[in-house]
Design a protein around this motif. Structure first.
Motif, PDB file in Angstrom:
ATOM      1  N   PHE A  33       0.809  -1.218   0.000  1.00  0.00           N
ATOM      2  CA  PHE A  33       0.000   0.000   0.000  1.00  0.00           C
ATOM      3  C   PHE A  33       0.846   1.273   0.000  1.00  0.00           C
ATOM      4  N   LEU A  34       2.156   1.172   0.236  1.00  0.00           N
ATOM      5  CA  LEU A  34       3.030   2.339   0.199  1.00  0.00           C
ATOM      6  C   LEU A  34       3.820   2.449  -1.107  1.00  0.00           C
ATOM      7  N   ARG A  35       3.672   1.477  -1.981  1.00  0.00           N
ATOM      8  CA  ARG A  35       4.419   1.492  -3.244  1.00  0.00           C
ATOM      9  C   ARG A  35       3.821   2.502  -4.211  1.00  0.00           C
ATOM     10  N   TYR A  36       4.679   3.083  -5.010  1.00  0.00           N
ATOM     11  CA  TYR A  36       4.292   4.078  -6.006  1.00  0.00           C
ATOM     12  C   TYR A  36       4.320   3.402  -7.369  1.00  0.00           C
ATOM     13  N   ASP A  37       3.196   3.324  -8.032  1.00  0.00           N
ATOM     14  CA  ASP A  37       3.092   2.674  -9.333  1.00  0.00           C
ATOM     15  C   ASP A  37       3.034   3.740 -10.422  1.00  0.00           C
ATOM     16  N   SER A  38       4.199   4.136 -10.910  1.00  0.00           N
ATOM     17  CA  SER A  38       4.260   5.202 -11.900  1.00  0.00           C
ATOM     18  C   SER A  38       3.640   4.780 -13.232  1.00  0.00           C
ATOM     19  N   ALA A  43      -1.003   6.254 -17.008  1.00  0.00           N
ATOM     20  CA  ALA A  43      -1.939   5.743 -18.010  1.00  0.00           C
ATOM     21  C   ALA A  43      -3.306   6.386 -17.801  1.00  0.00           C
ATOM     22  N   SER A  44      -3.951   6.731 -18.915  1.00  0.00           N
ATOM     23  CA  SER A  44      -5.282   7.356 -18.794  1.00  0.00           C
ATOM     24  C   SER A  44      -6.165   7.044 -20.004  1.00  0.00           C
ATOM     25  N   ILE A  70      -7.085  -0.179 -15.674  1.00  0.00           N
ATOM     26  CA  ILE A  70      -6.141   0.760 -16.294  1.00  0.00           C
ATOM     27  C   ILE A  70      -4.705   0.388 -15.899  1.00  0.00           C
ATOM     28  N   ALA A  71      -4.501   0.072 -14.631  1.00  0.00           N
ATOM     29  CA  ALA A  71      -3.163  -0.305 -14.159  1.00  0.00           C
ATOM     30  C   ALA A  71      -2.695  -1.603 -14.795  1.00  0.00           C
ATOM     31  N   ASP A 116      -2.621   1.917 -24.976  1.00  0.00           N
ATOM     32  CA  ASP A 116      -4.065   1.720 -25.104  1.00  0.00           C
ATOM     33  C   ASP A 116      -4.760   3.054 -24.888  1.00  0.00           C
ATOM     34  N   SER A 117      -5.782   3.330 -25.693  1.00  0.00           N
ATOM     35  CA  SER A 117      -6.450   4.622 -25.574  1.00  0.00           C
ATOM     36  C   SER A 117      -7.905   4.504 -25.134  1.00  0.00           C
TER      37      SER A 117
END
Length: 186
Positions: A33-38, A43-44, A70-71, A116-117
């Motif tokens: 829960f503290l990890r940063y998923d760049s 992605a959007s 999305i992730a 992906d769009s």
């Protein structure tokens, strides 16, 4: 005499504790829960969700599914170019990840990128406990970027099976059913 034995015992216990502290691994694993998923944050794609299941998820479950979907695609796109599955381990089930890791071969990153769009999700089955979901991603727009600067956009139909494990949805199975190139706009 008893006092010297007791002092010797304390000395040996202290020596043991000091040696164990030195052996202890210094690297610590950051909690999930503290990890940063760049990858996921950058992605959007546009996502449209339609539920065709007997069991209906609530609004919060759909929002979580959308965010995690999305992730998952951000990590799939990363894997398309970089063959190392290790950074994406938290987005796949153990079985899926084990198969990726088994087929992993070290090497240079690929030169073709995929983005992906948009996705049109049709949830076919939603489990009663909310821990399993099978869906069909119709009209997924994927763009392949080539090293010469050209690109190709395709429309794909993808069958996806997801499991909710830990704090997020994880990819358990994926199959590309159809992938057709889009006609260039004139």
């Amino acid at each position: 005499m008893t006092r010297w034995i007791f002092i010797g015992f304390l000395f040996l216990a202290g020596l043991l504790l000091v040696s164990m502290a030195r052996i202890r691994s210094s690297h610590s694993v950051v909690p999930y829960f503290l990890r940063y998923d760049s990858l996921a944050l950058n992605a959007s794609p546009q996502i449209d969700i339609q539920v065709n299941s007997i069991e209906k998820p609530d609004k919060a479950q759909l929002e979580k599914l959308e965010k995690d979907y999305i992730a998952i695609w951000a990590h799939l796109n990363y894997l398309y170019q970089h063959p190392n599955p290790r950074p994406s381990q938290e987005r796949f089930t153990e079985r899926f990840y084990r198969n990726l890791a088994k087929n992993y071969q070290k090497g240079e990153a690929g030169s073709i990128q995929r983005k992906d769009s948009q996705h049109h999700l049709f949830i076919k089955t939603w489990s009663r406990d909310g821990l399993s979901c099978n869906l069909l991603d119709r009209d997924a727009q994927l763009t392949y970027l080539f090293p010469d600067g050209s690109s190709q956009t395709v429309t794909a139909t993808v069958a996806v099976s997801l499991l909710f494990q830990g704090d997020n949805w994880r990819l358990d199975a994926i199959r590309f059913i159809n992938e057709t190139p889009n006609q260039p706009h004139l």
